[in-house]
Design a protein around this motif. Structure first.
Motif: not given
Lengths: 95, 135
Positions: A60-62, A64-65, A67-69, A71-73, A75-76, A79-80, B56, B59, B93, B97-98, B100, B108, B114-115, B118
């Motif tokens: 799940l951690a793998m 979920e990461s 999905c977070i990536y 989200l970050v892309v 938002l970038i 906004y950025a 983590f 969770l 997050i 980001i918003a 800056h 990133f 965590v990745v 693992i």
């Protein structure tokens, strides 16, 4: 030219929306499948819950990461965006 | 019987390794970031690493409460905790980001802590497997 700059930023926002939607769709399916199998395994053999939980936690951690990536892309993109200023200047927006 | 004990050891060893390596990687990458890179890049590594590492651990606690018999928490409690954790991470997050406040590339790298741990744990297990087969 300002219309082209506006078009660029609208495209970025649309790409961000589709990006996070597709990522959430894929991650949701992945997490659901993993959780389903784990719950079935624990229901059949409750003694193995510790082992199943640890394995599922890592999976799940793998997932979920990812999905977070996404989200970050997204938002970038909204906004950025690293080239936002350069592109706005290129198209003559803001003058 | 011996196989069952070995399996248990593998699970516990994996989770111990990942938990410890998370913090070690976070500290190392933060130190490297603050020494060799600009401050916004280092802040990205720090906040990204903290978000994902705390996520983590939370969770792990949620899953332990949800799936370890005989004292299983209620569904509502588990769902609420899951969504609260997710929303808090998203909001943090978003603000980082918003406004800056961090460099996206640094964020990133921080989010990959965590990745990376693992992956390291998997490589260690593969190495152990090949070493055992060689003996």
């Amino acid at each position: 030219m300002e219309a082209q700059a506006l078009q660029f930023f609208i495209s970025s926002a649309v790409a961000a929306g589709f990006g996070i939607a597709i990522a959430a769709f894929g991650c949701g399916i992945g997490q659901g499948l993993g959780l389903k199998s784990a719950v079935e395994g624990i229901a059949r053999n409750p003694e193995a819950s510790g082992k199943v939980t640890v394995t599922m936690l890592i999976g799940l951690a793998m997932i979920e990461s990812l999905c977070i990536y996404a989200l970050v892309v997204s938002l970038i993109l909204i906004y950025a965006h690293p080239q936002a200023t350069a592109i706005a200047a290129l198209f003559g927006a803001g003058h | 019987m011996k196989t069952k004990e070995t399996d248990d050891n593998i699970q516990q060893r994996l989770i111990r390794f990942v938990t410890l390596t998370n913090w070690i990687l976070l500290v190392l990458s933060c130190v490297a970031g603050f020494v060799f890179f600009p401050s916004d890049f280092a802040r990205g590594i720090l906040f990204g690493g903290l978000i994902v590492t705390i996520n983590f651990h939370m969770l792990a606690r949620t899953l332990k409460n949800a799936l370890t018999p005989p004292y299983i928490a209620s569904h509502n409690f588990i769902l609420a905790r899951y969504y609260i954790r997710f929303v808090i991470s998203g909001v943090i997050i978003f603000f980082l980001i918003a406004n800056h406040y961090v460099n996206p590339i640094g964020l990133f790298i921080g989010l990959s802590v965590v990745v990376a741990s693992i992956m390291l744990a998997t490589l260690m297990e593969i190495k152990n497997l090949f070493l055992k087969e060689a003996i």
